[in-house]
Each structure stands twice: as C-alpha cells, then as structure tokens.
Design a protein around this motif. Structure first.
Motif, PDB file in Angstrom:
ATOM      1  N   ILE A  10     -34.508 -23.335 -29.630  1.00  0.00           N
ATOM      2  CA  ILE A  10     -34.042 -24.365 -28.703  1.00  0.00           C
ATOM      3  C   ILE A  10     -34.452 -25.740 -29.225  1.00  0.00           C
ATOM      4  CG2 ILE A  10     -34.417 -25.345 -26.392  1.00  0.00           C
ATOM      5  CD1 ILE A  10     -34.622 -22.454 -25.358  1.00  0.00           C
ATOM      6  N   ALA A  11     -33.504 -26.681 -29.161  1.00  0.00           N
ATOM      7  CA  ALA A  11     -33.758 -28.061 -29.565  1.00  0.00           C
ATOM      8  C   ALA A  11     -33.629 -28.967 -28.342  1.00  0.00           C
ATOM      9  CB  ALA A  11     -32.769 -28.496 -30.646  1.00  0.00           C
ATOM     10  N   LEU A  12     -34.669 -29.732 -28.050  1.00  0.00           N
ATOM     11  CA  LEU A  12     -34.621 -30.668 -26.932  1.00  0.00           C
ATOM     12  C   LEU A  12     -33.894 -31.939 -27.346  1.00  0.00           C
ATOM     13  CD1 LEU A  12     -38.264 -30.423 -25.506  1.00  0.00           C
ATOM     14  CD2 LEU A  12     -36.279 -28.977 -25.015  1.00  0.00           C
ATOM     15  N   ASP A  13     -33.020 -32.421 -26.466  1.00  0.00           N
ATOM     16  CA  ASP A  13     -32.246 -33.627 -26.742  1.00  0.00           C
ATOM     17  C   ASP A  13     -32.429 -34.599 -25.579  1.00  0.00           C
ATOM     18  OD1 ASP A  13     -30.383 -35.585 -27.271  1.00  0.00           O
ATOM     19  OD2 ASP A  13     -28.673 -34.257 -27.470  1.00  0.00           O
ATOM     20  N   GLU A  14     -31.648 -34.427 -24.503  1.00  0.00           N
ATOM     21  CA  GLU A  14     -31.775 -35.296 -23.330  1.00  0.00           C
ATOM     22  C   GLU A  14     -33.186 -35.285 -22.766  1.00  0.00           C
ATOM     23  OE1 GLU A  14     -27.406 -33.916 -23.223  1.00  0.00           O
ATOM     24  OE2 GLU A  14     -29.321 -33.143 -23.887  1.00  0.00           O
ATOM     25  N   GLU A  15     -33.911 -34.202 -23.006  1.00  0.00           N
ATOM     26  CA  GLU A  15     -35.276 -34.058 -22.481  1.00  0.00           C
ATOM     27  C   GLU A  15     -36.193 -35.183 -22.944  1.00  0.00           C
ATOM     28  OE1 GLU A  15     -36.826 -32.212 -19.750  1.00  0.00           O
ATOM     29  OE2 GLU A  15     -35.780 -30.585 -20.793  1.00  0.00           O
ATOM     30  N   LEU A  16     -35.922 -35.786 -24.089  1.00  0.00           N
ATOM     31  CA  LEU A  16     -36.804 -36.800 -24.659  1.00  0.00           C
ATOM     32  C   LEU A  16     -36.552 -38.200 -24.090  1.00  0.00           C
ATOM     33  CD1 LEU A  16     -37.138 -34.423 -26.658  1.00  0.00           C
ATOM     34  CD2 LEU A  16     -37.020 -36.068 -28.528  1.00  0.00           C
ATOM     35  N   ILE A  17     -35.390 -38.390 -23.463  1.00  0.00           N
ATOM     36  CA  ILE A  17     -34.975 -39.733 -23.065  1.00  0.00           C
ATOM     37  C   ILE A  17     -35.870 -40.270 -21.948  1.00  0.00           C
ATOM     38  CG2 ILE A  17     -33.085 -41.096 -22.095  1.00  0.00           C
ATOM     39  CD1 ILE A  17     -31.169 -39.017 -23.363  1.00  0.00           C
ATOM     40  N   GLY A  18     -36.399 -41.452 -22.149  1.00  0.00           N
ATOM     41  CA  GLY A  18     -37.222 -42.111 -21.138  1.00  0.00           C
ATOM     42  C   GLY A  18     -38.635 -41.578 -21.029  1.00  0.00           C
ATOM     43  N   VAL A  19     -39.035 -40.704 -21.949  1.00  0.00           N
ATOM     44  CA  VAL A  19     -40.361 -40.079 -21.886  1.00  0.00           C
ATOM     45  C   VAL A  19     -41.371 -40.907 -22.688  1.00  0.00           C
ATOM     46  CG1 VAL A  19     -41.723 -38.055 -22.542  1.00  0.00           C
ATOM     47  CG2 VAL A  19     -39.468 -37.768 -21.497  1.00  0.00           C
ATOM     48  N   LYS A  20     -42.423 -41.373 -22.012  1.00  0.00           N
ATOM     49  CA  LYS A  20     -43.516 -42.083 -22.689  1.00  0.00           C
ATOM     50  C   LYS A  20     -44.601 -41.116 -23.152  1.00  0.00           C
ATOM     51  CE  LYS A  20     -42.909 -46.436 -20.140  1.00  0.00           C
ATOM     52  NZ  LYS A  20     -43.537 -47.427 -19.240  1.00  0.00           N
ATOM     53  N   GLU A  21     -44.817 -40.053 -22.368  1.00  0.00           N
ATOM     54  CA  GLU A  21     -45.888 -39.096 -22.676  1.00  0.00           C
ATOM     55  C   GLU A  21     -45.385 -38.039 -23.657  1.00  0.00           C
ATOM     56  OE1 GLU A  21     -48.943 -39.373 -21.745  1.00  0.00           O
ATOM     57  OE2 GLU A  21     -48.649 -41.124 -20.471  1.00  0.00           O
ATOM     58  N   LYS A  22     -45.249 -38.443 -24.903  1.00  0.00           N
ATOM     59  CA  LYS A  22     -44.699 -37.547 -25.925  1.00  0.00           C
ATOM     60  C   LYS A  22     -45.572 -36.308 -26.112  1.00  0.00           C
ATOM     61  CE  LYS A  22     -42.621 -41.418 -28.503  1.00  0.00           C
ATOM     62  NZ  LYS A  22     -42.997 -42.467 -27.524  1.00  0.00           N
ATOM     63  N   ASP A  23     -46.888 -36.503 -26.206  1.00  0.00           N
ATOM     64  CA  ASP A  23     -47.798 -35.371 -26.403  1.00  0.00           C
ATOM     65  C   ASP A  23     -47.683 -34.380 -25.252  1.00  0.00           C
ATOM     66  OD1 ASP A  23     -49.315 -36.100 -28.868  1.00  0.00           O
ATOM     67  OD2 ASP A  23     -49.853 -37.844 -27.675  1.00  0.00           O
TER      68      ASP A  23
ATOM     69  N   LEU B 236     -45.169 -33.821 -23.164  1.00  0.00           N
ATOM     70  CA  LEU B 236     -43.911 -33.082 -23.180  1.00  0.00           C
ATOM     71  C   LEU B 236     -43.930 -31.984 -24.239  1.00  0.00           C
ATOM     72  CD1 LEU B 236     -40.295 -34.254 -22.804  1.00  0.00           C
ATOM     73  CD2 LEU B 236     -40.895 -32.993 -24.854  1.00  0.00           C
ATOM     74  N   LEU B 237     -44.321 -32.342 -25.457  1.00  0.00           N
ATOM     75  CA  LEU B 237     -44.300 -31.362 -26.545  1.00  0.00           C
ATOM     76  C   LEU B 237     -45.296 -30.233 -26.310  1.00  0.00           C
ATOM     77  CD1 LEU B 237     -43.947 -33.751 -29.625  1.00  0.00           C
ATOM     78  CD2 LEU B 237     -42.141 -32.420 -28.511  1.00  0.00           C
ATOM     79  N   ASP B 238     -46.460 -30.559 -25.775  1.00  0.00           N
ATOM     80  CA  ASP B 238     -47.471 -29.527 -25.526  1.00  0.00           C
ATOM     81  C   ASP B 238     -47.120 -28.655 -24.328  1.00  0.00           C
ATOM     82  OD1 ASP B 238     -48.995 -30.299 -27.689  1.00  0.00           O
ATOM     83  OD2 ASP B 238     -50.259 -31.662 -26.519  1.00  0.00           O
ATOM     84  N   THR B 239     -46.393 -29.209 -23.371  1.00  0.00           N
ATOM     85  CA  THR B 239     -45.994 -28.430 -22.205  1.00  0.00           C
ATOM     86  C   THR B 239     -44.846 -27.479 -22.543  1.00  0.00           C
ATOM     87  OG1 THR B 239     -46.669 -30.175 -20.676  1.00  0.00           O
ATOM     88  CG2 THR B 239     -45.107 -28.548 -19.844  1.00  0.00           C
ATOM     89  N   ILE B 240     -43.796 -28.004 -23.170  1.00  0.00           N
ATOM     90  CA  ILE B 240     -42.589 -27.207 -23.394  1.00  0.00           C
ATOM     91  C   ILE B 240     -42.668 -26.375 -24.681  1.00  0.00           C
ATOM     92  CG2 ILE B 240     -40.097 -27.326 -23.753  1.00  0.00           C
ATOM     93  CD1 ILE B 240     -40.011 -29.762 -21.945  1.00  0.00           C
ATOM     94  N   ARG B 241     -43.282 -26.931 -25.715  1.00  0.00           N
ATOM     95  CA  ARG B 241     -43.379 -26.241 -27.005  1.00  0.00           C
ATOM     96  C   ARG B 241     -42.001 -25.796 -27.521  1.00  0.00           C
ATOM     97  NH1 ARG B 241     -47.665 -26.730 -30.431  1.00  0.00           N
ATOM     98  NH2 ARG B 241     -49.464 -27.290 -29.158  1.00  0.00           N
ATOM     99  N   PRO B 242     -41.099 -26.749 -27.724  1.00  0.00           N
ATOM    100  CA  PRO B 242     -39.763 -26.393 -28.219  1.00  0.00           C
ATOM    101  C   PRO B 242     -39.817 -26.007 -29.694  1.00  0.00           C
ATOM    102  CG  PRO B 242     -40.028 -28.758 -28.245  1.00  0.00           C
ATOM    103  CD  PRO B 242     -41.274 -28.204 -27.601  1.00  0.00           C
ATOM    104  N   GLN B 243     -38.760 -25.374 -30.151  1.00  0.00           N
ATOM    105  CA  GLN B 243     -38.669 -25.070 -31.578  1.00  0.00           C
ATOM    106  C   GLN B 243     -38.251 -26.308 -32.389  1.00  0.00           C
ATOM    107  OE1 GLN B 243     -37.371 -22.846 -29.182  1.00  0.00           O
ATOM    108  NE2 GLN B 243     -39.104 -21.464 -29.452  1.00  0.00           N
ATOM    109  N   HIS B 244     -37.417 -27.154 -31.778  1.00  0.00           N
ATOM    110  CA  HIS B 244     -36.929 -28.365 -32.448  1.00  0.00           C
ATOM    111  C   HIS B 244     -36.792 -29.497 -31.426  1.00  0.00           C
ATOM    112  CE1 HIS B 244     -35.681 -25.920 -35.952  1.00  0.00           C
ATOM    113  NE2 HIS B 244     -35.108 -25.098 -35.099  1.00  0.00           N
ATOM    114  N   ILE B 245     -36.713 -30.733 -31.943  1.00  0.00           N
ATOM    115  CA  ILE B 245     -36.299 -31.868 -31.111  1.00  0.00           C
ATOM    116  C   ILE B 245     -35.203 -32.628 -31.838  1.00  0.00           C
ATOM    117  CG2 ILE B 245     -38.501 -32.115 -29.898  1.00  0.00           C
ATOM    118  CD1 ILE B 245     -39.137 -34.500 -31.733  1.00  0.00           C
ATOM    119  N   ILE B 246     -34.339 -33.275 -31.039  1.00  0.00           N
ATOM    120  CA  ILE B 246     -33.237 -34.076 -31.568  1.00  0.00           C
ATOM    121  C   ILE B 246     -33.555 -35.550 -31.331  1.00  0.00           C
ATOM    122  CG2 ILE B 246     -30.759 -34.502 -31.499  1.00  0.00           C
ATOM    123  CD1 ILE B 246     -31.439 -31.625 -32.191  1.00  0.00           C
ATOM    124  N   LEU B 247     -33.414 -36.354 -32.369  1.00  0.00           N
ATOM    125  CA  LEU B 247     -33.779 -37.770 -32.284  1.00  0.00           C
ATOM    126  C   LEU B 247     -32.539 -38.653 -32.302  1.00  0.00           C
ATOM    127  CD1 LEU B 247     -36.635 -37.422 -34.865  1.00  0.00           C
ATOM    128  CD2 LEU B 247     -36.935 -37.752 -32.424  1.00  0.00           C
TER     129      LEU B 247
END
Length: 359
Positions: A245-258, A260-271
């Motif tokens: 799974i690659a997160l896309d819209e999930e990243l928008i507007g997120v300041k707490e990057k750590d 989000l990534l530590d909570t969801i643990r996705p396989q990929h992210i889209i920039l």
C-alpha cells in the motif's frame, strides 16, 4: 554574504484538458494555475519561474481566497532580502509562507531558486537537467468507460511503457480487474509493472477482499485504497495487506510526519510537492521514509510543464531507479511548449527544445 531583492509578477492560466480526466473525486475538464515570475530590476533579462497549482477538492489551499492570499504573499516577499544559498532560500520561504498554503511555498521556492541559478528553469544541481539523464515513469490510465480505458492501455503498451498505473473506483470493480488481467496475460510481472490508484474509493469493509483480488493479478502496489484520515484502519490494512500500500492523500496537510509513518507503517508513500509544500517538505518526507525502510516515489499533481520540470529535477537528485509519476505533460491543449519529452516510458529533458515563456 550577498543578499538579493526580488519583484514578483502573477500570471494566471486556465489549462484545458484534452479529454475528460476522471478520478474517484469527479471529472476534470479544466485546471486553474498561477505562474510566478521573479525578477530583479538590475537584471531584467534574468527571470525565475514558479507555479502555484492547488488541486481542486484535494489541496488544503484549494479555497476561494487563494488568489488574494497569493497576491498578498508576493507583496510581502518583495520586502524580503534573499540569500543566494539554497538552504537559506528554502528556510526563508518556510518562515514567510504558511504551511497552510503548500502550493504557494512550492511556487516561491521554484521562482527564487530558478532566478539565483540564472533563470534557465534549473533549481539545483541534478542529472535530469545537467546531463539530460532520463527518469523512468509510469503510463497513467485515466478513469472512464471500459472502451476509453482499453484505448489508453493499448496506447501505453504501444508506446513502450514498462510500468502502467490505472486509476480505479469509477466503473465496476470486476471490469477493472478484467482490464488489468488483459495486460497481465500479455506481460508477466517481470515484464510489466502494474500499479493501481483507488483515490480512497474502497470502503474499509471491502478493502481487504479487493486487495486480495488485485494481488492475484501481480499488482505492484495500490495507492490510497481507503479515504485519508482513518489512521487506525489504514494501519491494520497495511499490516495485513496481500498487496503493498502506498499512501497519497494521507500525507496532505500532515505536520506530524513521524507520527503518521510510525502509526500506519505503510509500504510506500507518494510525494506530490505541490500538495505537500514543495522541495523542503518533500525532502523531509523522503528522509523520514528512508529511515524506516519505507519506499517512495514522486508524482505530478497535474501541474503545467513549469511545475512538472521542478518535480522531475527534485526526483532526479535521488537518481531514482523505480518509476515515477511524471507523465502528465501532454494532458493539456494549452500547456507550455518545453524541453520535456516522453520516449519509451521515460521522461527526458531535451535542451535543444526552447521553453515557451508563460504569458
């Protein structure tokens, strides 16, 4: 250290799609963007260009007062003394442009960096611009009826793409799987990478079973299977998924990057730099993803060739070996003519071709 004062000019443009571009959020026919011209009266022939392009119904800065905020921001930035150093320029933009306006941040980063690098549509050292090193990209299949999607698939196969990304969630899921199966019967996973983008179209209840069916087709990854903002549900899905799974819209507007990534643990992210806040914010996401062994790739958010060029140069700094989502240059009737070319599933910077100047 040298300091620089800049003037800014705003040039709006409505881009016209060549076809009705379907996503699970609706159909796009036009696209409003704002080009930013940075110049110094002592060097009238040196111009830096940027692009602010909030995406309707997706960008956090898609709002009624966007142009007014943009004009006020440019007036404010004309009073700023700019360093000639890249890190300080990016820091100045961060301090003077709110996180709530990511596309404006990106536009100013582009325009100022282009200016200090000589006004040649170059933002920093990278192989894409300096050595015309191509970047592998995916061929994008837009939503529509079955015939339209099949037509796009045939065109991409004939054009030599080795990675195809299909937007899903608009027609019957069974028909979408049949279209993917059509490709897979001709090409093994080693010969053709298949990605899908659901744009949050699946319900949490049906997501796992649909992912299992897609996994049977040898799909490389799925972008944003469920709507953004459901971190706990997405975490469980990423943990049990048969398909990366690659997160896309999930990243928008997120300041707490750590977080989000530590909570969801996705396989990929889209920039998508336009949606995330530009060069600086995208680099932060990449660093945090790589620390955790999370894969990433970069995609356009349907910018004109000005913005697409900037995203390609940023991607090039990381010398990507996997396919990026940078094949959107031919979407519009009235895009700028540019050195950006797509051949055999790669995007090139052909320096022989001149840029059409925005106006």
């Amino acid at each position: 250290m040298s300091q620089l004062s800049l003037k800014f000019q705003l040039i709006p443009r409505t881009l016209q799609f060549r076809f009705e571009a379907g996503t699970s959020r609706g159909v796009l026919k036009t696209r409003n963007i704002w080009w930013i011209k940075a110049y110094n009266e002592e060097s009238p022939n040196q111009i830096g260009w940027g692009e602010a392009a909030p995406l309707v119904k997706l960008s956090i800065d898609d709002r009624q007062d966007f142009e007014e905020v943009l004009k006020n921001t440019l007036e404010k930035l004309e009073k700023v003394e700019w360093s000639l150093e890249e890190d300080e320029i990016l820091d100045t933009v961060k301090k003077n442009v709110s996180f709530d306006f990511p596309s404006i941040r990106f536009a100013i980063e582009m325009a100022v960096l282009d200016f200090v690098n000589g006004g040649q549509k170059k933002f920093f050292s990278n192989l894409f611009f300096e050595e015309q090193k191509a970047i592998p990209i995916n061929g994008l299949i837009w939503m529509g009826d079955r015939e339209f999607m099949m037509q796009q698939i045939q065109e991409k196969l004939e054009s030599g793409f080795s990675c195809i990304k299909m937007k899903i969630g608009a027609i019957d899921f069974k028909q979408e799987c049949e279209l993917l199966e059509f490709i897979r019967k001709q090409f093994s996973p080693e010969q053709m990478i298949l990605r899908v983008d659901a744009n949050g179209a699946f319900s949490p209840e049906e997501a796992h079973s649909k992912l299992a069916k897609l996994a049977d087709l040898g799909i490389h990854s799925i972008e944003q299977p469920i709507k953004a903002g459901q971190w706990d549900t997405m975490r469980l899905l990423c943990k049990s998924t048969p398909l990366p799974i690659a997160l896309d819209e999930e990243l928008i507007g997120v300041k707490e990057k750590d977080l989000l990534l530590d909570t969801i643990r996705p396989q990929h992210i889209i920039l998508k730099p336009t949606l995330l806040g530009g060069f600086l914010e995208s680099r932060k996401w990449i660093a945090k993803a790589e620390e955790r062994g999370i894969g990433w790739w970069m995609t356009s958010a349907l910018e004109s060739n000005i913005g697409l060029n900037a995203i390609a140069q940023l991607a090039s700094q990381y010398q990507p070996s996997i396919h990026q989502g940078l094949g959107t240059g031919k979407l519009y009737h009235n895009n700028l003519e540019s050195p950006l070319q797509i051949q055999n599933g790669e995007i090139h910077y052909n320096s022989v071709i001149p840029w059409e100047e925005p106006k």
